[in-house]
Motif scaffolding. Structure first.
Motif, PDB file in Angstrom:
ATOM      1  N   LEU A 134     -11.186 -26.693 -44.890  1.00  0.00           N
ATOM      2  CA  LEU A 134      -9.927 -27.154 -44.469  1.00  0.00           C
ATOM      3  C   LEU A 134      -8.790 -26.746 -45.559  1.00  0.00           C
ATOM      4  CD1 LEU A 134     -11.137 -30.595 -43.286  1.00  0.00           C
ATOM      5  CD2 LEU A 134     -10.047 -28.773 -41.812  1.00  0.00           C
ATOM      6  N   ARG A 135      -9.257 -26.752 -46.883  1.00  0.00           N
ATOM      7  CA  ARG A 135      -8.205 -26.413 -47.958  1.00  0.00           C
ATOM      8  C   ARG A 135      -7.826 -24.992 -47.965  1.00  0.00           C
ATOM      9  NH1 ARG A 135     -11.263 -29.952 -51.329  1.00  0.00           N
ATOM     10  NH2 ARG A 135     -12.518 -28.119 -52.068  1.00  0.00           N
ATOM     11  N   ALA A 136      -8.755 -24.206 -47.818  1.00  0.00           N
ATOM     12  CA  ALA A 136      -8.684 -22.776 -47.583  1.00  0.00           C
ATOM     13  C   ALA A 136      -7.900 -22.254 -46.152  1.00  0.00           C
ATOM     14  CB  ALA A 136      -9.874 -22.182 -47.655  1.00  0.00           C
ATOM     15  N   ALA A 137      -8.545 -22.960 -45.225  1.00  0.00           N
ATOM     16  CA  ALA A 137      -7.798 -22.607 -43.846  1.00  0.00           C
ATOM     17  C   ALA A 137      -6.332 -22.892 -43.978  1.00  0.00           C
ATOM     18  CB  ALA A 137      -8.424 -23.501 -42.670  1.00  0.00           C
ATOM     19  N   ALA A 138      -5.898 -24.021 -44.808  1.00  0.00           N
ATOM     20  CA  ALA A 138      -4.497 -24.330 -44.845  1.00  0.00           C
ATOM     21  C   ALA A 138      -3.520 -23.425 -45.128  1.00  0.00           C
ATOM     22  CB  ALA A 138      -4.211 -25.566 -45.587  1.00  0.00           C
ATOM     23  N   ASP A 139      -4.099 -22.466 -45.961  1.00  0.00           N
ATOM     24  CA  ASP A 139      -3.295 -21.059 -46.440  1.00  0.00           C
ATOM     25  C   ASP A 139      -2.660 -20.424 -45.237  1.00  0.00           C
ATOM     26  OD1 ASP A 139      -3.559 -21.976 -48.867  1.00  0.00           O
ATOM     27  OD2 ASP A 139      -5.547 -20.372 -49.237  1.00  0.00           O
ATOM     28  N   THR A 140      -3.479 -20.298 -44.033  1.00  0.00           N
ATOM     29  CA  THR A 140      -2.942 -19.455 -42.844  1.00  0.00           C
ATOM     30  C   THR A 140      -2.686 -20.553 -41.776  1.00  0.00           C
ATOM     31  OG1 THR A 140      -4.670 -17.872 -43.479  1.00  0.00           O
ATOM     32  CG2 THR A 140      -3.910 -17.886 -41.200  1.00  0.00           C
ATOM     33  N   LEU A 141      -3.229 -21.769 -41.618  1.00  0.00           N
ATOM     34  CA  LEU A 141      -2.913 -22.541 -40.524  1.00  0.00           C
ATOM     35  C   LEU A 141      -2.266 -23.773 -40.904  1.00  0.00           C
ATOM     36  CD1 LEU A 141      -6.637 -22.686 -38.919  1.00  0.00           C
ATOM     37  CD2 LEU A 141      -4.890 -20.995 -38.352  1.00  0.00           C
ATOM     38  N   ASP A 142      -1.180 -24.188 -40.076  1.00  0.00           N
ATOM     39  CA  ASP A 142      -0.614 -25.344 -40.240  1.00  0.00           C
ATOM     40  C   ASP A 142      -1.349 -26.722 -39.579  1.00  0.00           C
ATOM     41  OD1 ASP A 142       1.203 -27.504 -40.218  1.00  0.00           O
ATOM     42  OD2 ASP A 142       2.908 -26.300 -39.146  1.00  0.00           O
ATOM     43  N   LEU A 143      -2.081 -27.313 -40.504  1.00  0.00           N
ATOM     44  CA  LEU A 143      -2.853 -28.353 -40.031  1.00  0.00           C
ATOM     45  C   LEU A 143      -2.089 -29.595 -39.429  1.00  0.00           C
ATOM     46  CD1 LEU A 143      -5.659 -28.421 -42.567  1.00  0.00           C
ATOM     47  CD2 LEU A 143      -5.509 -27.025 -40.472  1.00  0.00           C
ATOM     48  N   ASP A 144      -0.655 -29.639 -39.426  1.00  0.00           N
ATOM     49  CA  ASP A 144      -0.049 -30.447 -38.706  1.00  0.00           C
ATOM     50  C   ASP A 144       0.391 -30.162 -37.301  1.00  0.00           C
ATOM     51  OD1 ASP A 144       0.501 -32.229 -41.039  1.00  0.00           O
ATOM     52  OD2 ASP A 144       1.954 -31.084 -41.675  1.00  0.00           O
ATOM     53  N   ARG A 145      -0.126 -29.004 -36.975  1.00  0.00           N
ATOM     54  CA  ARG A 145       0.102 -28.368 -35.638  1.00  0.00           C
ATOM     55  C   ARG A 145      -1.284 -28.185 -34.963  1.00  0.00           C
ATOM     56  NH1 ARG A 145       1.995 -23.095 -35.763  1.00  0.00           N
ATOM     57  NH2 ARG A 145       2.215 -23.479 -33.544  1.00  0.00           N
ATOM     58  N   PRO A 146      -1.439 -28.527 -33.435  1.00  0.00           N
ATOM     59  CA  PRO A 146      -2.936 -28.383 -33.077  1.00  0.00           C
ATOM     60  C   PRO A 146      -3.681 -27.022 -33.309  1.00  0.00           C
ATOM     61  CG  PRO A 146      -1.288 -29.112 -31.341  1.00  0.00           C
ATOM     62  CD  PRO A 146      -0.527 -28.621 -32.509  1.00  0.00           C
ATOM     63  N   VAL A 147      -4.935 -27.328 -33.749  1.00  0.00           N
ATOM     64  CA  VAL A 147      -5.901 -26.310 -34.067  1.00  0.00           C
ATOM     65  C   VAL A 147      -7.105 -26.422 -33.120  1.00  0.00           C
ATOM     66  CG1 VAL A 147      -7.377 -25.453 -35.917  1.00  0.00           C
ATOM     67  CG2 VAL A 147      -4.925 -26.466 -36.454  1.00  0.00           C
ATOM     68  N   ALA A 148      -7.576 -25.222 -32.599  1.00  0.00           N
ATOM     69  CA  ALA A 148      -8.991 -25.416 -31.866  1.00  0.00           C
ATOM     70  C   ALA A 148      -9.957 -25.070 -32.757  1.00  0.00           C
ATOM     71  CB  ALA A 148      -9.082 -24.325 -30.815  1.00  0.00           C
ATOM     72  N   VAL A 149     -10.842 -26.189 -33.151  1.00  0.00           N
ATOM     73  CA  VAL A 149     -12.046 -25.992 -34.062  1.00  0.00           C
ATOM     74  C   VAL A 149     -13.285 -25.508 -33.208  1.00  0.00           C
ATOM     75  CG1 VAL A 149     -13.556 -27.296 -35.667  1.00  0.00           C
ATOM     76  CG2 VAL A 149     -10.957 -27.987 -35.383  1.00  0.00           C
ATOM     77  N   PRO A 176      -4.319 -32.528 -36.029  1.00  0.00           N
ATOM     78  CA  PRO A 176      -3.497 -33.439 -35.204  1.00  0.00           C
ATOM     79  C   PRO A 176      -4.132 -33.500 -33.609  1.00  0.00           C
ATOM     80  CG  PRO A 176      -2.210 -31.514 -35.273  1.00  0.00           C
ATOM     81  CD  PRO A 176      -3.633 -31.285 -35.819  1.00  0.00           C
ATOM     82  N   SER A 177      -3.480 -34.848 -33.132  1.00  0.00           N
ATOM     83  CA  SER A 177      -3.438 -34.862 -31.446  1.00  0.00           C
ATOM     84  C   SER A 177      -2.938 -33.708 -30.895  1.00  0.00           C
ATOM     85  CB  SER A 177      -2.379 -36.052 -31.102  1.00  0.00           C
ATOM     86  OG  SER A 177      -2.692 -36.184 -29.721  1.00  0.00           O
ATOM     87  N   GLY A 178      -3.894 -33.121 -29.690  1.00  0.00           N
ATOM     88  CA  GLY A 178      -3.494 -31.876 -29.080  1.00  0.00           C
ATOM     89  C   GLY A 178      -4.605 -30.763 -29.547  1.00  0.00           C
ATOM     90  N   SER A 179      -5.272 -31.225 -30.623  1.00  0.00           N
ATOM     91  CA  SER A 179      -6.408 -30.199 -31.245  1.00  0.00           C
ATOM     92  C   SER A 179      -7.355 -30.230 -30.150  1.00  0.00           C
ATOM     93  CB  SER A 179      -6.600 -30.245 -32.604  1.00  0.00           C
ATOM     94  OG  SER A 179      -5.415 -30.270 -33.193  1.00  0.00           O
ATOM     95  N   TYR A 180      -8.433 -29.012 -30.306  1.00  0.00           N
ATOM     96  CA  TYR A 180      -9.631 -29.126 -29.429  1.00  0.00           C
ATOM     97  C   TYR A 180     -10.660 -28.904 -30.265  1.00  0.00           C
ATOM     98  CZ  TYR A 180      -6.649 -28.582 -25.445  1.00  0.00           C
ATOM     99  OH  TYR A 180      -5.782 -28.986 -24.437  1.00  0.00           O
ATOM    100  N   LEU A 181     -11.961 -29.101 -29.993  1.00  0.00           N
ATOM    101  CA  LEU A 181     -13.192 -28.897 -30.462  1.00  0.00           C
ATOM    102  C   LEU A 181     -14.242 -28.422 -29.505  1.00  0.00           C
ATOM    103  CD1 LEU A 181     -15.206 -29.497 -32.962  1.00  0.00           C
ATOM    104  CD2 LEU A 181     -15.923 -31.578 -31.663  1.00  0.00           C
ATOM    105  N   VAL A 182     -14.584 -27.001 -29.957  1.00  0.00           N
ATOM    106  CA  VAL A 182     -15.405 -26.280 -29.158  1.00  0.00           C
ATOM    107  C   VAL A 182     -16.972 -26.103 -29.690  1.00  0.00           C
ATOM    108  CG1 VAL A 182     -15.593 -24.099 -27.973  1.00  0.00           C
ATOM    109  CG2 VAL A 182     -13.260 -25.114 -28.572  1.00  0.00           C
ATOM    110  N   ILE A 183     -17.797 -26.606 -28.997  1.00  0.00           N
ATOM    111  CA  ILE A 183     -19.187 -26.481 -29.538  1.00  0.00           C
ATOM    112  C   ILE A 183     -20.407 -25.769 -28.528  1.00  0.00           C
ATOM    113  CG2 ILE A 183     -21.238 -27.964 -30.222  1.00  0.00           C
ATOM    114  CD1 ILE A 183     -19.418 -29.884 -31.342  1.00  0.00           C
ATOM    115  N   THR A 184     -21.122 -25.044 -29.011  1.00  0.00           N
ATOM    116  CA  THR A 184     -22.296 -24.569 -28.404  1.00  0.00           C
ATOM    117  C   THR A 184     -23.507 -25.050 -29.250  1.00  0.00           C
ATOM    118  OG1 THR A 184     -22.491 -22.381 -29.107  1.00  0.00           O
ATOM    119  CG2 THR A 184     -21.234 -22.859 -27.228  1.00  0.00           C
ATOM    120  N   HIS A 185     -24.641 -25.176 -28.787  1.00  0.00           N
ATOM    121  CA  HIS A 185     -25.776 -25.788 -29.155  1.00  0.00           C
ATOM    122  C   HIS A 185     -27.129 -25.522 -28.467  1.00  0.00           C
ATOM    123  CE1 HIS A 185     -28.356 -28.475 -31.836  1.00  0.00           C
ATOM    124  NE2 HIS A 185     -27.247 -28.790 -32.535  1.00  0.00           N
TER     125      HIS A 185
END
Length: 257
Positions: A134-149, A176-185
């Protein structure tokens, strides 16, 4: 000789072999063929997982309006990578890829092409350390806006379910709210019972070790989130043609309320 020079089969390279790529060693092909002999539909699972990624990102970048993607456990670059699908729909999409496989790192440049409006970056980090990711991702992504993980075929390498659940919780808590989680397993359900022998062989002959989980266990990763229709299903059937053959790999996308 080290394992990275081809002595020990490794997941990213074997997966690449199953997908028809060229970034693997003889040992990866040998283990891949052995697993296929025990579980003939494994190549189909690999392709279904990749196609699920395409449909999920297409939905997220399109209908859902997501512009930021954190793709953890990226694997080796192939066609239709996350940034290619997302930026074709929304050129301003920003994508962070995460992996900790030296083979993937060596090929990461192929993932770093981007539209001028968007951005892509690659983080060399271990999924067991979500805070570092998350620390490294914050250099490219704005973690206050929705992110698809995106965690495709990744949690199966975290053998302790409590640990895997904690990793998912920490990642979801950071967006934040409005983000998404995508998983396969992978699972031994959905017709995957024959996979048990192949998984045991894998764990004796390749890295990293793998575990299957039940639908109930996979569903628990989405606790507190809103599963999108059709819910938790075989990844080959997620928003696909009705007669698509099922594979023994769960897939789902959920929204953080």
């Amino acid at each position: 000789m080290t394992e990275h020079s081809g002595q020990v089969a490794h997941n990213a390279r074997v997966w690449n072999y199953w997908l028809g790529g060229k970034d693997h060693y003889t040992v990866d092909k040998e283990v891949g063929d052995q697993v296929t002999g025990m579980y003939p539909s494994i190549g189909q699972v690999a392709r279904a997982d990749r196609e699920f990624l395409g449909r999920a990102v297409q939905y997220l970048a399109g209908e859902a309006g997501v512009r930021q993607f954190l793709d953890i456990g990226t694997g080796l670059p192939t066609a239709e990578n996350t940034h290619e699908v997302a930026q074709r729909i929304a050129p301003d999409s920003r994508i962070v890829y995460v992996d900790n496989d030296p083979t993937v790192l060596a090929h990461a440049r192929a993932l770093l092409t981007s539209t001028p409006e968007g951005a892509t970056s690659y983080v060399d980090a271990d999924a067991h350390d979500p805070d570092a990711i998350l620390r490294a991702a914050a250099d490219t992504l704005d973690l206050d806006r929705p992110v698809a993980v995106i965690l495709l075929g990744l949690l199966n390498f975290i053998l302790d379910t409590e640990k895997a659940t904690d990793i998912v919780r920490r990642l979801v808590a950071a967006v934040p709210s409005g983000s998404y989680l995508v998983i396969t397993h992978p699972t031994l359900e959905l017709g995957g019972a024959g996979n048990a022998e192949a998984m045991a062989f894998w764990n004796e002959n390749a890295k990293p070790p793998i575990t299957a989980r039940t639908g109930q266990e996979v569903a628990a990763f989405f606790d507190g989130l809103e599963l999108l229709p059709p819910g938790l299903v075989s990844c080959s059937r997620w928003r696909a043609e009705p007669d698509t053959e099922q594979v023994a790999q769960y897939g789902a996308v959920a929204r953080k309320p």
